[in-house]
Design a protein around this motif. Structure first.
Motif, PDB file in Angstrom:
ATOM      1  N   VAL A 105       0.549  -1.575   0.671  1.00 59.79           N
ATOM      2  CA  VAL A 105       0.131  -0.144  -0.029  1.00 59.79           C
ATOM      3  C   VAL A 105       0.697   1.425   0.004  1.00 59.79           C
ATOM      4  O   VAL A 105       1.875   1.376   0.961  1.00 59.79           O
ATOM      5  CB  VAL A 105      -0.996   0.459   0.897  1.00 59.79           C
ATOM      6  N   GLY A 127      -4.366   2.391   6.125  1.00 60.65           N
ATOM      7  CA  GLY A 127      -3.723   3.284   4.923  1.00 60.65           C
ATOM      8  C   GLY A 127      -3.746   4.896   4.753  1.00 60.65           C
ATOM      9  O   GLY A 127      -4.674   5.559   5.758  1.00 60.65           O
ATOM     10  N   ALA A 315      -5.780  -0.661   2.072  1.00 61.09           N
ATOM     11  CA  ALA A 315      -4.552  -1.021   3.197  1.00 61.09           C
ATOM     12  C   ALA A 315      -5.168  -2.543   3.875  1.00 61.09           C
ATOM     13  O   ALA A 315      -4.125  -3.552   4.278  1.00 61.09           O
ATOM     14  CB  ALA A 315      -3.807  -0.103   4.234  1.00 61.09           C
TER      15      ALA A 315
END
Ligand SMILES: [Zn+2]
Length: 458
Positions: A105, A127, A315
């Motif tokens: 990510v 993320g 993520a």
């Protein structure tokens, strides 16, 4: 002046430095909230399609789970396909966390611990994209009430970070962003007196916190005969637990500004927020909410469990995540004109305060935070008895957990004088109402305090 610098210089710089496109997302969300419900559903469909493709390609846990989905056939609207995907719960996340992330990510994986007041600790990852969207959604809803980035914002909140470098950095950040934190976990009368003075020095534009703690603070101010300087105030934002009507009434009558409820959680995202018309709007661009009963979606107006798919959690995807909360979707349009769908949260997290014999009042989360940090704790329930003693029931995955280690973990919160019993149990049952309540207190503050604090709504 400082709020202007914070809004237009410090905030954009901070977000850019840590790789978050928050300002761009805020502009996007400001625009899309006025789109029609039809267009917003189309946007959701496009984002869902992308998310499912991504999860299947890049996240091992979903590779198998989504293997049979025919995403090409459902190009235009994969919402029906979504309903065929198995539900995700905290237990699965705990068991398969290593398989649930996207190692590549952009910006890296940001670890986080949560559990809120649900009594089930959870580790997961953010993320940058998701963090930025959740943040942008929050900024948008605050603007609904005339509150913007950099405006003086007071938090009555519990922060597990207190000492050390992380605490200092947090304090510096607070100053730069024009925010101040008052600890909701330690609200004795003495400390609340200090909070009253801190309020008048800071003169906040908005207050943010747990409704139970804010209502307690209002009752304290009233009992002291203090009229706080609310000349700059525009709104009170409450979150983290159910906002009961009597607490709402206490808060709005004391401050004389709107009280807006926010529903969401760290792991599930910024799900919904009340608008100035008092309707709770979904963050429809970022989350899909389903209401399920016995595993099936129910129509608008009917209640069931709130299940969330976060459209920007790349993520670590949260696809059909069970929140454990109960609510319903509402049909129709709000008079504010926004196209965002509406919902009601019928019951959510509900907890009690804990009391100490010397008059300290502890928010439930102050004991939940250290317990959920303990390695190997799967679930817990804290019960305080009338004599102030506390029983902790623990479901442990790890046989290394001892009664002594649990006591040591919560001793800093409860102090030395409270007797703590620890029981290892196999499971923790829901209460009769079907709602998990993980901190329950039968203790009452001393009679004088009871008069001051317990007359809710007065
Ligand atoms: Zn509205």
């Amino acid at each position: 002046m400082f709020s202007f610098i914070s809004r237009h210089a410090i905030f954009p710089l901070h977000e850019r430095l840590i790789g978050r496109a928050t300002s761009r997302y805020v502009r996007e969300l400001e625009r899309s909230q006025w789109e029609s419900p039809f267009d917003l559903r189309r946007l959701q469909a496009v984002k869902l399609n992308e998310l499912l493709r991504h999860a299947r390609r890049n996240v091992p846990f979903y590779r198998e789970r989504l293997a049979d989905l025919d995403l090409d056939a459902a190009q235009d609207d994969p919402t029906e396909l979504l309903r065929t995907i198995p539900l995700l719960d905290k237990r699965q996340i705990r068991m398969a966390l290593g398989e649930m992330t996207w190692p590549g990510v952009p910006g890296g994986l940001v670890p986080h611990n949560t559990g809120g007041s649900t009594g089930e600790p959870l580790r997961f990852y953010f993320g940058r994209r998701r963090q930025a969207y959740d943040q942008a959604a929050r900024i948008r809803t605050h603007r609904w009430f005339g509150v913007d980035i950099g405006d003086r914002e007071l938090y009555l909140w519990g922060s597990p970070i207190e000492l050390g470098r992380a605490g200092l950095l947090k304090r510096l950040r607070d100053v730069l962003f024009n925010q101040r934190l008052l600890d909701a976990f330690r609200m004795s009368e003495h400390r609340m007196d200090a909070y009253l003075d801190a309020w008048d020095r800071f003169r906040p534009v908005c207050l943010f916190g747990y409704p139970s703690s804010i209502a307690l603070f209002c009752r304290h101010a009233r009992a002291r005969g203090r009229k706080l300087d609310c000349s700059a105030m525009r709104a009170v934002f409450v979150t983290g637990e159910v906002c009961y009507p009597h607490d709402r009434e206490t808060i709005s009558s004391y401050f004389g500004v709107p009280v807006a409820d926010c529903y969401g959680s760290r792991e599930a995202g910024f799900i919904a927020h009340e608008c100035p018309q008092g309707r709770m709007h979904l963050t429809a661009e970022n989350v899909i909410v389903e209401i399920l009963r016995d595993g099936r979606s129910v129509p608008s107006g009917e209640t069931g469990e709130i299940v969330v798919t976060h459209l920007d959690a790349y993520a670590m995807p949260f696809i059909r995540y069970r929140t454990g909360d109960v609510g319903r979707l509402l049909s129709g349009r709000c008079s504010c004109g926004r196209g965002l769908a509406m919902m009601d949260v019928v019951s959510g997290r509900s907890t009690d305060f804990l009391y100490t014999p010397d008059g300290q009042i502890k928010h439930a989360l102050s004991i939940i935070y250290p317990l959920r940090e303990m390695e190997g704790v799967a679930q817990f329930r804290v019960t305080q008895h009338e004599d102030f003693s506390v029983t902790v029931d623990i479901v442990a995955e790890d046989c290394g957990i001892s009664a002594e280690s649990v006591r040591a973990c919560i001793r800093p919160v409860l102090g030395e004088k409270i007797d703590v019993r620890v029981n290892r149990v196999d499971r923790i049952e829901q209460t009769a109402s079907g709602k998990f309540r993980y901190v329950v207190s039968h203790a009452v503050p001393s009679p004088r305090k009871r008069e001051e604090f317990a007359c809710a709504g007065a």
